[in-house]
Write a protein that holds these residues in place. Sequence first.
Motif, PDB file in Angstrom:
ATOM      1  N   GLN A 193     -49.664  55.615  -6.024  1.00 28.04           N
ATOM      2  CA  GLN A 193     -49.098  56.636  -5.137  1.00 28.04           C
ATOM      3  C   GLN A 193     -48.582  56.021  -3.843  1.00 28.04           C
ATOM      4  O   GLN A 193     -47.557  56.438  -3.305  1.00 28.04           O
ATOM      5  CB  GLN A 193     -50.138  57.722  -4.825  1.00 28.04           C
ATOM      6  N   SER A 194     -49.292  55.015  -3.339  1.00 31.44           N
ATOM      7  CA  SER A 194     -48.870  54.340  -2.110  1.00 31.44           C
ATOM      8  C   SER A 194     -47.535  53.644  -2.315  1.00 31.44           C
ATOM      9  O   SER A 194     -46.635  53.747  -1.482  1.00 31.44           O
ATOM     10  CB  SER A 194     -49.926  53.337  -1.662  1.00 31.44           C
ATOM     11  N   TYR A 195     -47.390  52.934  -3.422  1.00 30.57           N
ATOM     12  CA  TYR A 195     -46.135  52.236  -3.682  1.00 30.57           C
ATOM     13  C   TYR A 195     -44.985  53.211  -3.883  1.00 30.57           C
ATOM     14  O   TYR A 195     -43.847  52.929  -3.488  1.00 30.57           O
ATOM     15  CB  TYR A 195     -46.276  51.311  -4.888  1.00 30.57           C
ATOM     16  N   GLN A 196     -45.273  54.357  -4.475  1.00 30.99           N
ATOM     17  CA  GLN A 196     -44.243  55.388  -4.585  1.00 30.99           C
ATOM     18  C   GLN A 196     -43.809  55.839  -3.203  1.00 30.99           C
ATOM     19  O   GLN A 196     -42.631  56.008  -2.943  1.00 30.99           O
ATOM     20  CB  GLN A 196     -44.764  56.592  -5.365  1.00 30.99           C
ATOM     21  N   LYS A 197     -44.769  56.041  -2.328  1.00 31.37           N
ATOM     22  CA  LYS A 197     -44.490  56.475  -0.954  1.00 31.37           C
ATOM     23  C   LYS A 197     -43.626  55.438  -0.233  1.00 31.37           C
ATOM     24  O   LYS A 197     -42.673  55.791   0.454  1.00 31.37           O
ATOM     25  CB  LYS A 197     -45.817  56.672  -0.210  1.00 31.37           C
ATOM     26  N   PHE A 198     -43.954  54.160  -0.385  1.00 28.35           N
ATOM     27  CA  PHE A 198     -43.223  53.112   0.324  1.00 28.35           C
ATOM     28  C   PHE A 198     -41.769  53.051  -0.107  1.00 28.35           C
ATOM     29  O   PHE A 198     -40.894  52.753   0.702  1.00 28.35           O
ATOM     30  CB  PHE A 198     -43.868  51.746   0.102  1.00 28.35           C
ATOM     31  N   GLY A 199     -41.499  53.316  -1.364  1.00 23.76           N
ATOM     32  CA  GLY A 199     -40.123  53.223  -1.856  1.00 23.76           C
ATOM     33  C   GLY A 199     -39.692  51.776  -2.020  1.00 23.76           C
ATOM     34  O   GLY A 199     -40.432  50.839  -1.729  1.00 23.76           O
TER      35      GLY A 199
END
Length: 197
Positions: free
Chosen positions: A78-84
């Motif tokens: 989820q964090s990596y999705q947030k970072f883009g």
Amino acid sequence: MNNWLRKTLFVLVSVLSFGLVTPTHLIDQVNADNRTDRDAFEAPSKEIAFGQSNTIKEEMEFDKDKFIEELLIQAEFQSYQKFGTKIKPVIENEFREVILPNIEKALEEMSVQFPEDDLKNLTISEHPSAGLSEKIFNITNQGTGQDVLRFHVRRDNPPQAGYWFNFHYHTYHDEFQSHHELGSIYWAKNTPPKWMS
């Protein structure tokens, strides 16, 4: 898969491995294919099905460490999705080394606060917020529908210090008021792109 193809594959694997490896899953599949139509389509009695499901339930035990490990994997995703694609390559290594271990500690501290039955109901949200919003993911109790923990990342820009990503979380204990620090990662002097870009 055709029966002749399975048998051919079985022979091929046997020949290639010189008998060192026995493809038991293929043997089982061939045996299953050789059952009569009546056996293949005969439904088990209700008593057998009920007994099997009870046995399966009894054998399944909740593993708290495995549960935390799964939550952590989802938290990282989820964090990596947030970072883009623009932010992730720049901060990924430091996030993994500094922030992720602190997220794990927060999840472990949370896990001791709940009895096992309640812990089983906890799930991680699947949609981080884009743009300038802070939300990375929430831990929610499915039984009550209430959030337990909220993990956020805030953009900080102290005077003449460039931009920083401040990772923190909030808990339901104080109605999500206090910031519990997870750490900060330096971005650069220039303004970072929006989340999920």
